[in-house]
Write a protein that holds these residues in place. Structure first.
Motif, PDB file in Angstrom:
ATOM      1  N   GLU A   1      25.915  53.674 -34.545  1.00 41.90           N
ATOM      2  CA  GLU A   1      25.150  53.822 -33.417  1.00 41.90           C
ATOM      3  C   GLU A   1      23.791  53.342 -34.001  1.00 41.90           C
ATOM      4  OE1 GLU A   1      25.426  57.410 -31.439  1.00 41.90           O
ATOM      5  OE2 GLU A   1      27.359  56.920 -30.471  1.00 41.90           O
ATOM      6  N   LYS A   2      23.408  53.887 -35.076  1.00 42.41           N
ATOM      7  CA  LYS A   2      21.977  53.698 -35.835  1.00 42.41           C
ATOM      8  C   LYS A   2      21.853  52.238 -35.747  1.00 42.41           C
ATOM      9  CE  LYS A   2      21.038  58.251 -38.070  1.00 42.41           C
ATOM     10  NZ  LYS A   2      21.087  58.522 -39.677  1.00 42.41           N
ATOM     11  N   VAL A   3      22.970  51.502 -36.707  1.00 39.67           N
ATOM     12  CA  VAL A   3      22.747  50.129 -37.027  1.00 39.67           C
ATOM     13  C   VAL A   3      22.599  49.333 -35.966  1.00 39.67           C
ATOM     14  CG1 VAL A   3      24.086  48.210 -38.038  1.00 39.67           C
ATOM     15  CG2 VAL A   3      24.067  50.342 -38.931  1.00 39.67           C
ATOM     16  N   SER A   4      23.598  49.386 -34.705  1.00 40.92           N
ATOM     17  CA  SER A   4      23.568  48.681 -33.755  1.00 40.92           C
ATOM     18  C   SER A   4      22.066  48.879 -32.831  1.00 40.92           C
ATOM     19  CB  SER A   4      24.682  49.082 -32.642  1.00 40.92           C
ATOM     20  OG  SER A   4      24.555  50.267 -32.155  1.00 40.92           O
ATOM     21  N   ASP A   5      21.570  50.075 -32.918  1.00 43.65           N
ATOM     22  CA  ASP A   5      20.321  50.346 -32.117  1.00 43.65           C
ATOM     23  C   ASP A   5      19.331  49.512 -32.865  1.00 43.65           C
ATOM     24  OD1 ASP A   5      21.393  51.871 -30.070  1.00 43.65           O
ATOM     25  OD2 ASP A   5      20.791  53.959 -30.969  1.00 43.65           O
ATOM     26  N   LYS A   6      19.395  49.694 -34.328  1.00 43.36           N
ATOM     27  CA  LYS A   6      18.355  48.931 -35.088  1.00 43.36           C
ATOM     28  C   LYS A   6      18.273  47.575 -34.815  1.00 43.36           C
ATOM     29  CE  LYS A   6      16.806  47.880 -39.626  1.00 43.36           C
ATOM     30  NZ  LYS A   6      17.023  48.195 -41.122  1.00 43.36           N
ATOM     31  N   HIS A   7      19.585  46.917 -34.710  1.00 41.67           N
ATOM     32  CA  HIS A   7      19.607  45.498 -34.426  1.00 41.67           C
ATOM     33  C   HIS A   7      19.191  44.985 -32.970  1.00 41.67           C
ATOM     34  CE1 HIS A   7      21.280  44.541 -38.288  1.00 41.67           C
ATOM     35  NE2 HIS A   7      22.195  45.437 -38.125  1.00 41.67           N
ATOM     36  N   GLN A   8      19.375  45.901 -32.181  1.00 41.77           N
ATOM     37  CA  GLN A   8      18.952  45.457 -30.690  1.00 41.77           C
ATOM     38  C   GLN A   8      17.371  46.032 -30.692  1.00 41.77           C
ATOM     39  OE1 GLN A   8      21.393  48.544 -28.347  1.00 41.77           O
ATOM     40  NE2 GLN A   8      23.337  47.310 -28.653  1.00 41.77           N
ATOM     41  N   GLN A   9      17.075  46.588 -31.293  1.00 40.32           N
ATOM     42  CA  GLN A   9      15.484  46.763 -31.289  1.00 40.32           C
ATOM     43  C   GLN A   9      14.766  45.565 -31.896  1.00 40.32           C
ATOM     44  OE1 GLN A   9      14.264  50.305 -33.357  1.00 40.32           O
ATOM     45  NE2 GLN A   9      12.047  49.941 -32.547  1.00 40.32           N
ATOM     46  N   GLU A  10      15.334  45.154 -32.773  1.00 42.83           N
ATOM     47  CA  GLU A  10      14.754  43.982 -33.547  1.00 42.83           C
ATOM     48  C   GLU A  10      14.845  42.526 -32.646  1.00 42.83           C
ATOM     49  OE1 GLU A  10      16.728  43.478 -37.093  1.00 42.83           O
ATOM     50  OE2 GLU A  10      15.795  45.186 -38.126  1.00 42.83           O
ATOM     51  N   ALA A  11      16.073  42.786 -31.879  1.00 42.24           N
ATOM     52  CA  ALA A  11      16.228  41.390 -30.987  1.00 42.24           C
ATOM     53  C   ALA A  11      15.268  41.565 -29.754  1.00 42.24           C
ATOM     54  CB  ALA A  11      17.644  41.401 -30.552  1.00 42.24           C
ATOM     55  N   ARG A  12      15.115  42.823 -29.265  1.00 45.96           N
ATOM     56  CA  ARG A  12      14.329  42.993 -28.322  1.00 45.96           C
ATOM     57  C   ARG A  12      12.608  42.748 -28.537  1.00 45.96           C
ATOM     58  NH1 ARG A  12      14.484  48.600 -27.619  1.00 45.96           N
ATOM     59  NH2 ARG A  12      16.699  48.363 -27.877  1.00 45.96           N
ATOM     60  N   GLU A  13      12.047  43.227 -29.564  1.00 46.13           N
ATOM     61  CA  GLU A  13      10.829  42.729 -30.221  1.00 46.13           C
ATOM     62  C   GLU A  13      10.828  41.360 -30.305  1.00 46.13           C
ATOM     63  OE1 GLU A  13      10.372  45.332 -33.744  1.00 46.13           O
ATOM     64  OE2 GLU A  13      10.131  47.034 -32.515  1.00 46.13           O
ATOM     65  N   ALA A  14      11.687  40.685 -31.140  1.00 46.00           N
ATOM     66  CA  ALA A  14      11.747  39.071 -31.211  1.00 46.00           C
ATOM     67  C   ALA A  14      11.418  38.444 -29.881  1.00 46.00           C
ATOM     68  CB  ALA A  14      12.983  38.702 -32.076  1.00 46.00           C
ATOM     69  N   ARG A  15      12.406  38.867 -28.699  1.00 42.88           N
ATOM     70  CA  ARG A  15      12.069  38.372 -27.530  1.00 42.88           C
ATOM     71  C   ARG A  15      10.687  38.534 -26.986  1.00 42.88           C
ATOM     72  NH1 ARG A  15      17.843  40.144 -26.114  1.00 42.88           N
ATOM     73  NH2 ARG A  15      16.490  42.191 -25.423  1.00 42.88           N
ATOM     74  N   GLN A  16      10.357  39.718 -27.132  1.00 41.21           N
ATOM     75  CA  GLN A  16       9.019  40.135 -26.463  1.00 41.21           C
ATOM     76  C   GLN A  16       7.874  39.605 -27.099  1.00 41.21           C
ATOM     77  OE1 GLN A  16       8.440  44.297 -26.457  1.00 41.21           O
ATOM     78  NE2 GLN A  16       6.769  44.297 -24.998  1.00 41.21           N
ATOM     79  N   TYR A  17       7.648  39.338 -28.536  1.00 43.05           N
ATOM     80  CA  TYR A  17       6.500  39.013 -29.324  1.00 43.05           C
ATOM     81  C   TYR A  17       6.809  37.597 -29.856  1.00 43.05           C
ATOM     82  CZ  TYR A  17       5.265  43.737 -29.191  1.00 43.05           C
ATOM     83  OH  TYR A  17       5.111  45.040 -28.348  1.00 43.05           O
TER      84      TYR A  17
END
Length: 107
Positions: A90-106
């Motif tokens: 869960e930690k690993v998948s949350d980290k990857h999802q957060q990075e993907a969200r930030e890449a889309r947003q910024y």
């Protein structure tokens, strides 16, 4: 995955080995990319103890269980390792999802 089962002051019987390998299926269903699992069984008077170290990509998980029965110790050990592995995934998948969200947003 590399699997090692050893005993300290106890002989590892084929029945104990069979029980541990049957429980190993639970871990491999959660993550196919596990590297190794080392389990050490030991006996101190009336306490049956099982210690396990699970090598996964990005983490090394360790758990131990002490029960009156060796089979129960193995069961509790695998329960603890499953909980730790789920938490790690869960930690690993949350980290990857957060990075993907930030890449889309910024991005």
């Amino acid at each position: 995955m590399q699997f090692q089962l050893s005993g300290q002051q106890i002989e590892v019987t084929p029945a104990l080995r069979e029980h541990a390998t049957a429980k190993l299926d639970r871990l491999t269903r959660l993550d196919e990319k596990l590297l190794s699992l080392a389990i050490v069984l030991s006996v101190d008077k009336l306490r049956q103890r099982a210690e396990g170290t699970l090598g996964a990509i990005g983490a090394t998980l360790h758990a131990e269980a002490t029960e009156a029965d060796m089979y129960a110790s193995i069961d509790v050990l695998f329960d603890k390792l499953v909980i730790q592995l789920r938490k790690h995934r869960e930690k690993v998948s949350d980290k990857h999802q957060q990075e993907a969200r930030e890449a889309r947003q910024y991005g």
